[in-house]
Scaffold this active site. Structure first.
Site, mmCIF file in Angstrom:
data_model
loop_
_atom_site.group_PDB
_atom_site.id
_atom_site.type_symbol
_atom_site.label_atom_id
_atom_site.label_comp_id
_atom_site.label_asym_id
_atom_site.label_seq_id
_atom_site.Cartn_x
_atom_site.Cartn_y
_atom_site.Cartn_z
ATOM 1 N N THR A 90 -15.843 31.751 -32.774
ATOM 2 C CA THR A 90 -14.802 31.477 -31.786
ATOM 3 C C THR A 90 -14.565 29.975 -31.582
ATOM 4 O O THR A 90 -13.735 29.600 -30.751
ATOM 5 C CB THR A 90 -15.164 32.095 -30.414
ATOM 6 O OG1 THR A 90 -16.443 31.581 -30.029
ATOM 7 C CG2 THR A 90 -15.204 33.606 -30.461
ATOM 8 N N THR A 93 -18.677 25.419 -33.592
ATOM 9 C CA THR A 93 -18.874 24.149 -34.295
ATOM 10 C C THR A 93 -18.028 23.048 -33.643
ATOM 11 O O THR A 93 -18.508 21.932 -33.415
ATOM 12 C CB THR A 93 -18.445 24.322 -35.773
ATOM 13 O OG1 THR A 93 -19.015 25.529 -36.269
ATOM 14 C CG2 THR A 93 -18.882 23.155 -36.625
ATOM 15 N N TRP A 94 -16.808 23.395 -33.325
ATOM 16 C CA TRP A 94 -15.883 22.434 -32.708
ATOM 17 C C TRP A 94 -16.356 22.049 -31.304
ATOM 18 O O TRP A 94 -16.396 20.869 -30.942
ATOM 19 C CB TRP A 94 -14.495 23.083 -32.653
ATOM 20 C CG TRP A 94 -13.355 22.194 -32.348
ATOM 21 C CD1 TRP A 94 -13.342 20.822 -32.353
ATOM 22 C CD2 TRP A 94 -12.027 22.608 -32.004
ATOM 23 N NE1 TRP A 94 -12.086 20.368 -32.041
ATOM 24 C CE2 TRP A 94 -11.260 21.441 -31.822
ATOM 25 C CE3 TRP A 94 -11.415 23.853 -31.847
ATOM 26 C CZ2 TRP A 94 -9.908 21.479 -31.483
ATOM 27 C CZ3 TRP A 94 -10.074 23.897 -31.520
ATOM 28 C CH2 TRP A 94 -9.332 22.725 -31.331
ATOM 29 N N HIS A 146 -25.580 32.234 -28.319
ATOM 30 C CA HIS A 146 -24.640 33.349 -28.519
ATOM 31 C C HIS A 146 -24.983 34.505 -27.557
ATOM 32 O O HIS A 146 -24.331 35.547 -27.587
ATOM 33 C CB HIS A 146 -24.761 33.901 -29.940
ATOM 34 C CG HIS A 146 -24.169 33.024 -31.013
ATOM 35 N ND1 HIS A 146 -23.002 32.321 -30.849
ATOM 36 C CD2 HIS A 146 -24.576 32.776 -32.289
ATOM 37 C CE1 HIS A 146 -22.728 31.661 -31.971
ATOM 38 N NE2 HIS A 146 -23.655 31.924 -32.846
#
Ligand code: A3P
Length: 341
Positions: A90, A93-94, A146
């Site tokens: 979703t 990483t960003w 998560h």
């Protein structure tokens, strides 16, 4: 082979935390894990052969389940901890890149920034992977997870003033991104999982940390109840107005941008450094790998595919789109949360 998260195997935990966590307690968790595992509901896995259902969530039977149990039984949060909570694919990483850069902006210059030589996952670890020096991390600890909100221990959600940043994304894009990613990591001896199979499993809620909609709603509700503790973001909004969202992020985390920083363009520099175009073209993210466990090594380039909004629809049939939209409307009904078309 198990989840793409580093495996907190019991020997490693015992060694790492020996002296910090009572080894007797660790043995109790390990014994409970061995006892419950054979009796958990099992379904086909995306990357591993199976997923198991524990406390209503689908997990890889080794790393993810052990990681969750470890967090529930042993993790000692600090009031200053910052958690980036995500469902896989979703925008983890960003979000890691943006948060790491925002919080550490007075520490690292843009010219020689750690993100230029390290994949974002190397800068900000997963809580449930229990890195061996978690206790030694200076505050504020930046960690990602998560784990669904409802499964986190009270010590993280009720008794402490830890902050959470959650990012969600249109389920169609999540499904397709996840299907493509998991097949890359799926061992050669297991036949690739077809899009039709992945779609069916996803719709039934059977995917890592699924059902997706429950994951999203858990953090959504927490953000409504405790907006000072949980910041709820959407991948699509971040794409649309990255500078606006980064300013909100800084404010929420207690690192607001000063007028001087804003006029110097610091926010835009952060957005540029963490952009898909920049990160995906760095040598480290094109050719290096991330060692997640002794068995699992992921090419960093797999964390960067297209980074687009709406790409999932180009893989799905009209019927699939209709069904997933219907499930989404039904699940989110009355919650006040909506996704795009
Ligand atoms: P796509 O597969 O749709 O391209 P996660 O980080 O949670 O694993 O999510 C991966 C998704 O985020 C992938 O989506 C990936 O391309 C996208 N992504 C990675 N880095 C990004 C960035 N800096 N900006 C926008 N999207 C990014």
């Amino acid at each position: 082979m198990d989840s793409f998260l580093p495996s907190p195997d019991r020997d490693a935990i015992s060694k790492t935390y020996n002296g910090q966590i009572d080894s007797h307690l660790i043995q109790k968790t390990n014994a409970r894990y061995r006892e419950i595992l054979p009796n958990l509901p099992r379904r086909k896995g995306w990357m591993t052969e199976h997923l198991v259902q524990y406390q209503g969530v689908w997990l890889t039977p080794n790393a993810a389940l052990k990681g969750l149990m470890w967090v529930q039984d042993h993790f000692k949060p600090r009031s200053t901890d910052i958690f980036l909570a995500t469902f896989p694919k979703t925008g983890t990483t960003w979000l890691k890149a943006l948060t790491f850069t925002t919080v550490n902006r007075t520490r690292y210059g843009f010219a020689d920034h750690p993100l230029l030589t390290t994949v974002p996952h190397g800068c900000l670890p997963f809580l449930e992977a229990c890195p061996n020096d978690l206790d030694g991390f200076p505050s504020p600890r930046l960690l990602s997870t998560h784990i669904p909100y409802t499964l986190l221990p009270n010590s993280m959600t009720v008794n402490q003033s830890c902050r959470f940043v959650y990012i969600c994304r249109d389920p169609k894009d999540v499904l397709v991104s996840k299907w493509l990613f998991m097949n890359k990591l799926r061992p050669k001896e297991l036949a690739p999982i077809s899009l039709e199979e992945a779609f069916e499993l996803f719709c039934q809620g059977i995917s890592h940390y699924g059902p997706y909609w429950d994951h999203v709603l858990g953090y959504w509700k927490a953000s409504l109840e405790s907006p000072e503790k949980v910041l709820f973001l959407k991948y699509e909004e971040l794409k649309e107005e990255p500078s606006v969202v980064v300013k909100r992020l800084g404010e929420f985390l207690g690192y607001p941008f000063s007028l001087e920083e804003e006029s110097k363009g610091v926010v835009e520099e952060i957005v540029k450094l963490c952009s898909f175009e920049n990160l995906s073209n760095l040598e480290v993210n094109k050719s290096s790998v991330l060692k997640l466990s002794t068995q699992i090594i992921v090419d960093n380039r797999h964390f960067f595919r297209k980074g687009k909004v709406g790409d999932g629809k180009s893989y799905l049939t009209d019927e699939m789109i209709k069904r997933i939209n219907e499930i989404t409307s039904e699940k989110l009904l009355g919650s006040g949360l909506v996704f795009g078309s």
